[in-house]
Design a protein around this motif. Structure first.
Motif, PDB file in Angstrom:
ATOM      1  N   GLY A 583      13.796  -7.158 -15.464  1.00  0.00           N
ATOM      2  CA  GLY A 583      13.244  -6.212 -16.428  1.00  0.00           C
ATOM      3  C   GLY A 583      11.743  -6.024 -16.318  1.00  0.00           C
ATOM      4  N   ASP A 584      11.122  -6.622 -15.268  1.00  0.00           N
ATOM      5  CA  ASP A 584       9.680  -6.399 -15.087  1.00  0.00           C
ATOM      6  C   ASP A 584       9.441  -5.112 -14.305  1.00  0.00           C
ATOM      7  OD1 ASP A 584       9.008  -8.758 -16.355  1.00  0.00           O
ATOM      8  OD2 ASP A 584       9.376  -9.920 -14.510  1.00  0.00           O
ATOM      9  N   LYS A 585       8.295  -4.508 -14.540  1.00  0.00           N
ATOM     10  CA  LYS A 585       7.966  -3.287 -13.819  1.00  0.00           C
ATOM     11  C   LYS A 585       7.810  -3.573 -12.328  1.00  0.00           C
ATOM     12  CE  LYS A 585       4.848  -0.315 -15.208  1.00  0.00           C
ATOM     13  NZ  LYS A 585       3.606   0.169 -15.827  1.00  0.00           N
ATOM     14  N   VAL A 586       8.364  -2.667 -11.490  1.00  0.00           N
ATOM     15  CA  VAL A 586       8.217  -2.837 -10.041  1.00  0.00           C
ATOM     16  C   VAL A 586       6.843  -2.342  -9.596  1.00  0.00           C
ATOM     17  CG1 VAL A 586       9.051  -2.099  -7.789  1.00  0.00           C
ATOM     18  CG2 VAL A 586      10.680  -2.668  -9.605  1.00  0.00           C
ATOM     19  N   TYR A 587       6.467  -1.158 -10.093  1.00  0.00           N
ATOM     20  CA  TYR A 587       5.228  -0.558  -9.614  1.00  0.00           C
ATOM     21  C   TYR A 587       4.050  -0.961 -10.482  1.00  0.00           C
ATOM     22  CZ  TYR A 587       8.183   1.729  -6.371  1.00  0.00           C
ATOM     23  OH  TYR A 587       9.071   1.944  -5.376  1.00  0.00           O
ATOM     24  N   THR A 588       3.671  -2.203 -10.320  1.00  0.00           N
ATOM     25  CA  THR A 588       2.496  -2.707 -11.016  1.00  0.00           C
ATOM     26  C   THR A 588       1.266  -2.330 -10.207  1.00  0.00           C
ATOM     27  OG1 THR A 588       2.668  -4.724  -9.766  1.00  0.00           O
ATOM     28  CG2 THR A 588       3.764  -4.695 -11.919  1.00  0.00           C
ATOM     29  N   LEU A 589       0.121  -2.611 -10.765  1.00  0.00           N
ATOM     30  CA  LEU A 589      -1.128  -2.363 -10.040  1.00  0.00           C
ATOM     31  C   LEU A 589      -1.109  -3.119  -8.710  1.00  0.00           C
ATOM     32  CD1 LEU A 589      -3.984  -1.107 -10.175  1.00  0.00           C
ATOM     33  CD2 LEU A 589      -4.772  -3.304 -11.063  1.00  0.00           C
ATOM     34  N   ALA A 590      -0.627  -4.385  -8.746  1.00  0.00           N
ATOM     35  CA  ALA A 590      -0.640  -5.214  -7.538  1.00  0.00           C
ATOM     36  C   ALA A 590       0.207  -4.587  -6.442  1.00  0.00           C
ATOM     37  CB  ALA A 590      -0.125  -6.617  -7.868  1.00  0.00           C
ATOM     38  N   THR A 591       1.431  -4.164  -6.776  1.00  0.00           N
ATOM     39  CA  THR A 591       2.296  -3.561  -5.765  1.00  0.00           C
ATOM     40  C   THR A 591       1.710  -2.255  -5.249  1.00  0.00           C
ATOM     41  OG1 THR A 591       4.209  -4.535  -6.823  1.00  0.00           O
ATOM     42  CG2 THR A 591       4.619  -2.699  -5.330  1.00  0.00           C
ATOM     43  N   GLY A 592       1.185  -1.453  -6.149  1.00  0.00           N
ATOM     44  CA  GLY A 592       0.616  -0.164  -5.761  1.00  0.00           C
ATOM     45  C   GLY A 592      -0.557  -0.330  -4.811  1.00  0.00           C
ATOM     46  N   VAL A 593      -1.483  -1.214  -5.169  1.00  0.00           N
ATOM     47  CA  VAL A 593      -2.653  -1.428  -4.309  1.00  0.00           C
ATOM     48  C   VAL A 593      -2.215  -2.026  -2.976  1.00  0.00           C
ATOM     49  CG1 VAL A 593      -4.811  -2.705  -4.072  1.00  0.00           C
ATOM     50  CG2 VAL A 593      -4.235  -1.638  -6.249  1.00  0.00           C
ATOM     51  N   SER A 594      -1.265  -2.961  -3.053  1.00  0.00           N
ATOM     52  CA  SER A 594      -0.760  -3.568  -1.827  1.00  0.00           C
ATOM     53  C   SER A 594      -0.192  -2.499  -0.890  1.00  0.00           C
ATOM     54  CB  SER A 594       0.305  -4.606  -2.208  1.00  0.00           C
ATOM     55  OG  SER A 594       1.157  -4.857  -1.138  1.00  0.00           O
ATOM     56  N   LEU A 595       0.551  -1.556  -1.448  1.00  0.00           N
ATOM     57  CA  LEU A 595       1.102  -0.468  -0.629  1.00  0.00           C
ATOM     58  C   LEU A 595       0.005   0.411  -0.045  1.00  0.00           C
ATOM     59  CD1 LEU A 595       4.270   0.941  -2.424  1.00  0.00           C
ATOM     60  CD2 LEU A 595       4.071   0.279  -0.038  1.00  0.00           C
ATOM     61  N   MET A 596      -1.003   0.702  -0.869  1.00  0.00           N
ATOM     62  CA  MET A 596      -2.101   1.539  -0.365  1.00  0.00           C
ATOM     63  C   MET A 596      -2.797   0.865   0.807  1.00  0.00           C
ATOM     64  SD  MET A 596      -3.996   3.107  -3.674  1.00  0.00           S
ATOM     65  CE  MET A 596      -3.218   2.769  -5.212  1.00  0.00           C
ATOM     66  N   VAL A 597      -3.050  -0.448   0.660  1.00  0.00           N
ATOM     67  CA  VAL A 597      -3.715  -1.177   1.741  1.00  0.00           C
ATOM     68  C   VAL A 597      -2.824  -1.167   2.983  1.00  0.00           C
ATOM     69  CG1 VAL A 597      -4.530  -3.446   2.466  1.00  0.00           C
ATOM     70  CG2 VAL A 597      -5.060  -2.604   0.179  1.00  0.00           C
ATOM     71  N   PHE A 598      -1.517  -1.348   2.756  1.00  0.00           N
ATOM     72  CA  PHE A 598      -0.590  -1.350   3.884  1.00  0.00           C
ATOM     73  C   PHE A 598      -0.665  -0.034   4.644  1.00  0.00           C
ATOM     74  CE2 PHE A 598       3.352  -1.114   6.172  1.00  0.00           C
ATOM     75  CZ  PHE A 598       3.588  -2.422   6.554  1.00  0.00           C
ATOM     76  N   TYR A 599      -0.633   1.076   3.897  1.00  0.00           N
ATOM     77  CA  TYR A 599      -0.666   2.386   4.566  1.00  0.00           C
ATOM     78  C   TYR A 599      -2.027   2.685   5.180  1.00  0.00           C
ATOM     79  CZ  TYR A 599       4.024   3.830   3.715  1.00  0.00           C
ATOM     80  OH  TYR A 599       5.387   3.900   3.776  1.00  0.00           O
ATOM     81  N   ALA A 600      -3.079   2.098   4.620  1.00  0.00           N
ATOM     82  CA  ALA A 600      -4.407   2.317   5.209  1.00  0.00           C
ATOM     83  C   ALA A 600      -4.492   1.692   6.596  1.00  0.00           C
ATOM     84  CB  ALA A 600      -5.489   1.745   4.301  1.00  0.00           C
ATOM     85  N   PHE A 601      -3.828   0.560   6.789  1.00  0.00           N
ATOM     86  CA  PHE A 601      -3.988  -0.185   8.043  1.00  0.00           C
ATOM     87  C   PHE A 601      -2.854  -0.013   9.042  1.00  0.00           C
ATOM     88  CE2 PHE A 601      -6.649  -3.482   5.523  1.00  0.00           C
ATOM     89  CZ  PHE A 601      -7.766  -2.678   5.656  1.00  0.00           C
ATOM     90  N   ALA A 602      -1.631   0.204   8.564  1.00  0.00           N
ATOM     91  CA  ALA A 602      -0.495   0.140   9.491  1.00  0.00           C
ATOM     92  C   ALA A 602      -0.481   1.315  10.461  1.00  0.00           C
ATOM     93  CB  ALA A 602       0.804   0.094   8.704  1.00  0.00           C
ATOM     94  N   MET A 603      -0.050   1.041  11.671  1.00  0.00           N
ATOM     95  CA  MET A 603       0.034   2.058  12.719  1.00  0.00           C
ATOM     96  C   MET A 603       1.381   2.756  12.600  1.00  0.00           C
ATOM     97  SD  MET A 603      -1.413   3.380  15.303  1.00  0.00           S
ATOM     98  CE  MET A 603      -0.738   4.792  16.100  1.00  0.00           C
ATOM     99  N   MET A 604       1.485   3.649  11.623  1.00  0.00           N
ATOM    100  CA  MET A 604       2.776   4.283  11.410  1.00  0.00           C
ATOM    101  C   MET A 604       2.733   5.718  11.865  1.00  0.00           C
ATOM    102  SD  MET A 604       3.283   2.686   7.716  1.00  0.00           S
ATOM    103  CE  MET A 604       4.989   2.366   7.465  1.00  0.00           C
TER     104      MET A 604
END
Lengths: 645, 79
Positions: A583-604
């Motif tokens: 019942g906890d929120k999935v899209y917390t600040l931590a997850t959101g920022v983590s995703l942003m950092v991931f997309y900033a760096f990953a070679m996708m």
């Protein structure tokens, strides 16, 4: 008949190419070397001519990848670009230096037409040239005067090409090997001795005082120089973000209605689904980036045409060098903000192998336009809409921060690579600072057209192919897993009394969950859990390995909402409400920022990888790129998540 | 007195005496830095590197370590 167009850089060579061929241009590839060469067609009275625009060079002996093509095209008889004749541009404002290359190509023994470009600079300096002296020095060549800026000389060039004849067989002088530097030195000196004699008789300079622009005082000023460059960048990016959205929304709407219309007129079935869900959105996903890319290259080519970009290289070189980069790396890095593909290709002008390689390796860390939809969604999701200090928008600041994160990381990695990559070559920067001049809009239009075409072609075919593969993987699963999941979903929809639309969305969601991609997403969950991601995000990550922007569309499918393009209000709301098993929120600040950092760096971006492979001629470097960027993305996201949770 | 091009002040006019043997020598020659060529140092980038030099009417920029390869003497001496 094939004719090679050669000349020094900044001689108006491309203007002459454009004047002769107009829009009948295409890009070809030198076999074995992957430098794109512009080719154009035009007709004289008697024949069809294929004009090959070879890269600008000061001498036939090459030092950079670009220049190597000139050497090989002109010397390897039988190669795809080996010309029947040569059209060599000579800039009248700098006769002596231009005659070095001119005399070298004349000595190849091919029929040669020299175009004396009597440009504005030559006129301003009052330079007059006695062509009789030149004709006497190069007896078997033809000379024509032209000024492409005012469209002068086209007929004369055509006439000269028409009357082109054979050279006497004995006139060819053999040239030295590419790496025989000692002989090249001797040749260069002896050529200049001859050239100086010719120039002293041929050239009449009325005014000896040199025209030097006062602009240089301010544009290379230690303080104002950088401030002006920074301001220009800011204006360009502001302009792009202010205006690129309108055509992008239009394209987005156009392609979704096309998909919708096709699905209503075509018979139902897998083939229709492939077209409406795989191919059409795939093409749309390529086309949507055209406005941004076109705008950015519009500005970059204005800077280049006016001569300002050379000054940017000049003032940035000292700052870039400690990082293993070159002043010339600025252009690839700026281009990569639109798209890394033209960015990586722009690194060709860097003659030092190591500096060029580092530039290529870091270019995809610059935040490209494909990351914007991802950032926009995530920012709307986890960053509160508020202002600090009364005027600064926090969401805007986060976006700016992500751009800075990419740029700073690019520079840091460049420094690390400088220490790791070994090279015996000594980097150099011999650069001509051309005089300032007004841009020629025709040339700029053609540059933009060419860059867009490279993007659509190189990136487009890969993005399209991958979107078809992904469509298949998202729509098929092992045995009858999908169909039984669909049954269950229908039953559930009936039980909850969902309307038709909701039922359909629920079905596509469970179908994705049980497809091959869904299974892959679930299987990587343990790996991505420390980053704060669940299997649904895992699916979105896998689908966007080919192209980042697919993330948004995948999220919309997984969460069974309409991907309404620009705003994504439906998706954002749904994601904000999403909770995990506890019942906890999935899209917390931590997850959101983590995703942003991931997309900033990953070679996708498969398309960039393909281009890096092409440019470096081996899989080694693209693989290293995937590796280091993957590690960065994982570690960066891990640190972001763990420190914010 | 021989000097290195890298040490020449802005605005000063010199003539080329020679280029030290190196991989870059042929490139510098191609750009017109031949023996006897008059050069005028025009300006320097911030941090003093690279420098911009007038060569026979066009502006060439070189890094300091490239300019160090070019031996020059002041114009009056050459004449």
């Amino acid at each position: 008949m094939r004719i090679a167009l050669v000349g020094n850089p900044n001689t108006g060579k491309s203007s002459i190419f454009n004047m002769l061929t107009g829009l009948r241009q295409h890009v070809g590839n030198f076999p074995g070397i992957t430098v794109d060469i512009k080719q154009g067609k035009f007709e004289t009275e008697t024949q069809l001519i294929e004009l090959v625009d070879l890269p600008g060079t000061y001498s036939i002996y090459p030092r950079s990848e670009d220049e190597r093509v000139v050497y090989r095209s002109l010397t390897e008889d039988g190669n795809a670009f080996y010309p029947d004749a040569i059209l060599a541009v000579i800039d009248a404002s700098n006769l002596e230096r231009n005659l070095l290359l001119a005399s070298q190509v004349y000595d190849l023994g091919l029929p040669t037409v020299f175009v004396l470009n009597m440009n504005d600079v030559a006129q301003r300096r009052g330079i007059k040239i006695n062509t009789d002296v030149l004709r006497a020095a190069f007896p078997e060549a033809q000379f024509v005067e032209a000024n492409p800026r005012v469209g002068l000389g086209k007929t004369r060039i055509l006439d000269a090409l028409n009357s082109i004849g054979k050279r006497s067989a004995t006139s060819a002088v053999s040239i030295y090997e590419m790496d025989d530097i000692e002989s090249q030195e001797k040749e260069t000196i002896s050529r200049y001795v001859t050239i100086r004699k010719i120039v002293s008789k041929a050239e009449i300079r009325q005014e000896t005082s040199q025209f030097k622009s006062k602009w240089d005082k301010i544009l290379i000023h230690p303080v104002f120089g950088y401030l002006i460059f920074g301001a220009i960048l800011l204006i360009i990016f502001q302009f792009i973000y202010a205006f690129a959205n309108y055509p992008m929304d239009l394209i987005d709407g156009l392609f979704s209605s096309l998909s919708f219309w096709l699905s209503s007129v075509l018979p139902e079935g897998a083939f229709t689904d492939l077209i409406t869900q795989g191919i059409v959105p795939g093409i749309g996903g390529v086309v949507i980036f055209i406005p941004q890319i076109a705008l950015l290259f519009f500005f970059i080519s204005i800077l280049e045409e006016t001569g300002y970009l050379a000054r940017v290289v000049f003032i940035m070189d000292r700052l870039m060098r400690p990082l293993g980069l070159n002043g010339k790396s600025v252009v690839p890095m700026m281009s990569s903000v639109a798209c890394a593909i033209p960015g990586v290709m722009a690194a060709r002008t860097i003659s030092d192998r190591k500096e060029r390689l580092i530039t290529i390796l870091i270019a995809p860390l610059m935040s490209c336009s494909a990351r914007i939809p991802v950032y926009t969604l995530l920012i709307a999701l986890v960053i509160p809409k508020q202002t600090i200090f009364g005027f600064m928008n926090v969401q805007g600041l986060v976006l700016l921060g992500l751009y800075l994160l990419g740029t700073v990381m690019a520079l840091l990695i460049a420094f690390v690579l400088k220490l790791l990559i070994k090279s015996n070559e000594k980097g150099f920067l011999l650069l001509e600072l051309p005089e300032y001049k007004a841009p020629r809009w025709g040339n700029i239009g053609l540059v933009v057209w060419e860059k867009v075409r490279i993007f659509v072609w190189d990136a487009g075919k890969i993005i399209l192919a991958i979107s078809i593969i992904l469509w298949a993987m998202a729509n098929y699963g092992p045995s009858d897993r999908i169909s039984s999941a669909r049954m269950a979903a229908i039953a559930q929809a009936e039980k909850n009394a969902l309307n038709e639309q909701e039922t359909e969305k629920l079905i596509s969601s469970v179908e994705m969950e049980n497809s091959y991609i869904g299974i892959m997403g679930k299987s990587i969950e343990p790996v991505i859990k420390p980053l704060g991601y669940d299997w649904k995000i895992g699916i979105a990550l896998i689908t966007s390995f080919a192209a980042r922007e697919v993330f948004v569309g995948s999220m919309a499918t997984i969460y069974a909402v309409e991907d309404d393009g620009g705003e994504q209000i439906g998706l954002t709301e749904k994601l904000k409400r999403e909770t995990d098993r506890n019942g906890d929120k999935v899209y917390t600040l931590a997850t959101g920022v983590s995703l942003m950092v991931f997309y900033a760096f990953a070679m996708m971006c498969m398309a960039t990888l393909a281009v890096v492979k092409r440019e470096t001629k081996s899989w080694k470097w693209p693989l290293i790129q995937v590796g280091y960027m993957g590690v960065l993305a994982y570690l960066g996201a891990f640190i972001a998540y763990q420190s914010l949770i | 007195m021989l000097k290195l091009l890298s040490n020449i002040a802005n605005g000063e006019e010199v003539s080329v005496v020679g280029i030290q043997s190196s991989e870059l020598r042929v490139k510098l020659l191609e750009m017109g830095l031949l023996e006897g060529q008059t050069l005028r140092v025009l300006f320097r980038a911030p941090f003093g590197d690279p420098i911009a030099v007038d060569v026979n009417g066009y502006t060439l920029s070189l890094r300091l370590n490239e300019a160090q390869l070019v031996l020059v003497q002041s114009k009056e001496l050459a004449e």
